[in-house]
Scaffold this active site. Structure first.
Site, PDB file in Angstrom:
ATOM      1  N   ARG A 189       0.856  -1.185   0.000  1.00 53.97           N
ATOM      2  CA  ARG A 189       0.000   0.000   0.000  1.00 53.97           C
ATOM      3  C   ARG A 189       0.891   1.233   0.000  1.00 53.97           C
ATOM      4  O   ARG A 189       2.102   1.126   0.126  1.00 53.97           O
ATOM      5  CB  ARG A 189      -0.924  -0.009   1.219  1.00 53.97           C
ATOM      6  CG  ARG A 189      -0.165  -0.353   2.497  1.00 53.97           C
ATOM      7  CD  ARG A 189      -0.622   0.342   3.697  1.00 53.97           C
ATOM      8  NE  ARG A 189      -0.507   1.773   3.602  1.00 53.97           N
ATOM      9  CZ  ARG A 189       0.626   2.461   3.767  1.00 53.97           C
ATOM     10  NH1 ARG A 189       1.787   1.852   4.007  1.00 53.97           N
ATOM     11  NH2 ARG A 189       0.642   3.774   3.679  1.00 53.97           N
ATOM     12  N   GLY A 190       0.259   2.414  -0.121  1.00 51.85           N
ATOM     13  CA  GLY A 190       1.036   3.654  -0.217  1.00 51.85           C
ATOM     14  C   GLY A 190       1.182   3.972  -1.704  1.00 51.85           C
ATOM     15  O   GLY A 190       1.558   3.091  -2.489  1.00 51.85           O
ATOM     16  N   ALA A 191       0.869   5.219  -2.064  1.00 54.61           N
ATOM     17  CA  ALA A 191       0.752   5.556  -3.488  1.00 54.61           C
ATOM     18  C   ALA A 191       1.979   5.186  -4.336  1.00 54.61           C
ATOM     19  O   ALA A 191       1.849   4.476  -5.339  1.00 54.61           O
ATOM     20  CB  ALA A 191       0.394   7.033  -3.622  1.00 54.61           C
ATOM     21  N   ARG A 240      -7.202  -0.503  -7.064  1.00 54.91           N
ATOM     22  CA  ARG A 240      -7.342   0.579  -6.067  1.00 54.91           C
ATOM     23  C   ARG A 240      -7.421   1.889  -6.851  1.00 54.91           C
ATOM     24  O   ARG A 240      -6.419   2.370  -7.375  1.00 54.91           O
ATOM     25  CB  ARG A 240      -6.166   0.585  -5.068  1.00 54.91           C
ATOM     26  CG  ARG A 240      -6.227  -0.599  -4.105  1.00 54.91           C
ATOM     27  CD  ARG A 240      -5.509  -0.344  -2.803  1.00 54.91           C
ATOM     28  NE  ARG A 240      -6.220   0.577  -1.934  1.00 54.91           N
ATOM     29  CZ  ARG A 240      -5.641   1.166  -0.881  1.00 54.91           C
ATOM     30  NH1 ARG A 240      -4.367   0.949  -0.603  1.00 54.91           N
ATOM     31  NH2 ARG A 240      -6.336   1.989  -0.113  1.00 54.91           N
ATOM     32  N   GLN A 292      -2.551   2.492   9.904  1.00 56.26           N
ATOM     33  CA  GLN A 292      -1.227   2.623   9.280  1.00 56.26           C
ATOM     34  C   GLN A 292      -0.266   3.410  10.158  1.00 56.26           C
ATOM     35  O   GLN A 292       0.949   3.220  10.087  1.00 56.26           O
ATOM     36  CB  GLN A 292      -1.346   3.330   7.907  1.00 56.26           C
ATOM     37  CG  GLN A 292      -1.982   2.490   6.827  1.00 56.26           C
ATOM     38  CD  GLN A 292      -3.475   2.760   6.720  1.00 56.26           C
ATOM     39  OE1 GLN A 292      -4.131   3.082   7.696  1.00 56.26           O
ATOM     40  NE2 GLN A 292      -4.012   2.618   5.525  1.00 56.26           N
ATOM     41  N   ASP A 321      -2.347  10.909  -2.135  1.00 53.48           N
ATOM     42  CA  ASP A 321      -2.643   9.807  -3.059  1.00 53.48           C
ATOM     43  C   ASP A 321      -2.985  10.317  -4.442  1.00 53.48           C
ATOM     44  O   ASP A 321      -2.826   9.603  -5.435  1.00 53.48           O
ATOM     45  CB  ASP A 321      -3.782   8.955  -2.507  1.00 53.48           C
ATOM     46  CG  ASP A 321      -3.270   8.125  -1.349  1.00 53.48           C
ATOM     47  OD1 ASP A 321      -2.794   7.020  -1.576  1.00 53.48           O
ATOM     48  OD2 ASP A 321      -3.277   8.642  -0.217  1.00 53.48           O
ATOM     49  N   ASN A 325      -5.996  12.342   0.235  1.00 55.74           N
ATOM     50  CA  ASN A 325      -5.078  11.516   1.029  1.00 55.74           C
ATOM     51  C   ASN A 325      -5.901  10.682   2.009  1.00 55.74           C
ATOM     52  O   ASN A 325      -7.134  10.785   2.057  1.00 55.74           O
ATOM     53  CB  ASN A 325      -4.074  12.428   1.759  1.00 55.74           C
ATOM     54  CG  ASN A 325      -2.969  11.639   2.422  1.00 55.74           C
ATOM     55  OD1 ASN A 325      -2.330  10.799   1.780  1.00 55.74           O
ATOM     56  ND2 ASN A 325      -2.725  11.857   3.705  1.00 55.74           N
ATOM     57  N   LYS A 326      -5.229   9.861   2.780  1.00 52.18           N
ATOM     58  CA  LYS A 326      -5.886   8.954   3.731  1.00 52.18           C
ATOM     59  C   LYS A 326      -6.968   9.667   4.523  1.00 52.18           C
ATOM     60  O   LYS A 326      -6.749  10.780   5.003  1.00 52.18           O
ATOM     61  CB  LYS A 326      -4.803   8.389   4.665  1.00 52.18           C
ATOM     62  CG  LYS A 326      -5.285   7.449   5.746  1.00 52.18           C
ATOM     63  CD  LYS A 326      -6.134   6.314   5.246  1.00 52.18           C
ATOM     64  CE  LYS A 326      -5.512   5.514   4.120  1.00 52.18           C
ATOM     65  NZ  LYS A 326      -6.482   4.640   3.430  1.00 52.18           N
TER      66      LYS A 326
HETATM   67  O1  MRU Z   1      -4.744   3.190   1.857  1.00 50.60           O
HETATM   68  P1  MRU Z   1      -3.239   3.419   1.869  1.00 50.60           P
HETATM   69  O2  MRU Z   1      -2.592   2.957   3.115  1.00 50.60           O
HETATM   70  O3  MRU Z   1      -2.582   2.911   0.615  1.00 50.60           O
HETATM   71  O4  MRU Z   1      -3.136   5.000   1.839  1.00 50.60           O
HETATM   72  C1  MRU Z   1      -1.855   5.562   1.881  1.00 50.60           C
HETATM   73  C2  MRU Z   1      -1.881   7.007   2.094  1.00 50.60           C
HETATM   74  O5  MRU Z   1      -2.923   7.631   2.170  1.00 50.60           O
HETATM   75  C3  MRU Z   1      -0.562   7.694   2.137  1.00 50.60           C
HETATM   76  O6  MRU Z   1      -0.637   8.784   2.978  1.00 50.60           O
HETATM   77  C4  MRU Z   1      -0.199   8.154   0.716  1.00 50.60           C
HETATM   78  O7  MRU Z   1      -0.232   7.083  -0.172  1.00 50.60           O
HETATM   79  C5  MRU Z   1       1.116   8.792   0.653  1.00 50.60           C
HETATM   80  S1  MRU Z   1       2.356   7.599   1.009  1.00 50.60           S
HETATM   81  C6  MRU Z   1       3.813   7.942   0.428  1.00 50.60           C
END
Ligand code: MRU
Length: 336
Positions: A32-34, A72, A178, A219, A229-230
């Protein structure tokens, strides 16, 4: 890949051999994470091409691209990574038998570039951090969310390695935690002093006058600077803005989607309500049996709440629409 579902209790690698396994790893958030999703998507394309039947590599790779992008929908990096691979698939000068190996080289190059980009991001972001700062950080934006270093947490780590004394308030980041699971684990690895707070406590700390900055990743960023973002980023930014605390979103330019004018037009992934209802209290489920839940995974933070956007190309301030366009234009002009 590191299986992020197991951390912090267990550090295990997950090996994906097929496209379906990669899609499942992405959906279930083993990865996970963009920026990490961009690279996972790229390797997913390699797996699809390697398993494709002779004479049908291009068609099967294109179908794989659609499936990966849909797995996703919010983090634009996934589509960005897959589309970069599709350029190879669509290049008629490359023969069918060469496609998989070309895709593999491109995926390796993307992974390597990600590390270099994150180092630049981290350095730029660290310049905003002062010795003695207390920072609230949302979600996980460290090495786990990218190939190495990270975005917002990368900047904090860079500042920490420069010898700046930083205290991090790591918010839990309900419902997938997270923050409590992954960011706290990364802070342990790097020796960054931290305390975990509930998401709900951010307003209290921001009002106390003892928090200097808020840092998070992104994201997808719209052309006007709105940041998706999250989930929880919006409430955090509102509380920070109201209390005069600067808000920084740190992201690579692959997270910028200039085709989308504002954040309200960005698709928001809604995940299974079980992620919300799965919480236990005294060994029992918290909610009544049969309760339903809503679970948007991201939210939209309007650019008015954001102090600066930190990218590998530099720190961008308002007016964001004009300055983001200028940044992208300059990069194209320089052929980067
Ligand atoms: O649902 P996730 O855990 O993939 O979401 C991740 C985030 O929202 C992060 O803050 C975002 O991807 C930036 S990470 C470098």
């Amino acid at each position: 890949m590191i299986d992020q579902r197991r951390l912090p209790r267990r550090f295990e690698y997950l090996h994906c051999q097929t496209l379906d396994e990669m899609i499942e790893a992405i959906r279930s958030m083993a990865i996970r994470g963009a920026p990490a999703l961009a690279v996972a998507g790229a390797y997913g394309m390699v797996l699809a091409a390697l398993k494709a039947s002779t004479g049908n590599v291009r068609n099967q790779s294109k179908r794989a691209g659609d499936l990966l992008i849909a797995s996703r929908p919010t983090a634009v990096n996934l589509a960005w990574g897959v589309n970069r691979m599709l350029q190879i698939v669509n290049d008629e000068s490359i023969s069918d038998v060469e496609i998989a190996s070309k895709l593999l080289s491109e995926a390796h190059a993307m992974a390597e570039e990600d590390i270099q980009i994150n180092r630049k991001l981290a350095k730029n972001g660290a310049s905003l951090i002062n010795d003695g700062d207390t920072i609230i950080h949302h979600c996980n934006t460290g090495s786990l969310a990218v190939v190495d270093w990270g975005t917002a947490l990368g900047a904090i780590r860079f500042a920490h390695e420069q010898g700046k004394h930083i205290h991090l308030l790591v918010d839990e980041t309900r419902p997938r935690l997270q923050g409590a699971r992954l960011t706290a684990w990364e802070c342990e690895q790097y020796g960054i002093p931290y305390e975990i707070i509930t998401d709900n406590a951010a307003g209290y700390f921001l009002r106390s006058g003892k928090v200097n900055k808020v840092f998070f990743g992104a994201d997808r960023v719209a052309a006007n600077g709105d940041v998706v973002n999250k989930v929880g980023t919006y409430m955090l930014s509102l509380a920070a803005h109201t209390n005069g605390v600067p808000v920084y979103s740190v992201f690579p330019l692959s997270t910028l989607d200039m085709s989308i004018p504002n954040g309200d037009l960005i698709p928001i992934e809604e995940r299974d309500g079980d992620e919300v209802l799965g919480l236990e209290f005294h060994g029992e489920p918290v909610a009544p049996i049969g309760a339903k839940a809503r679970n948007p995974a991201f939210d939209i933070t309007p650019h008015e709440l954001i102090t600066s956007l930190v990218t590998e190309a530099g720190i961008i301030t308002a007016p964001f629409e004009k300055n983001l366009a200028r940044c992208v234009y300059n990069i194209r002009l320089e052929g980067k």
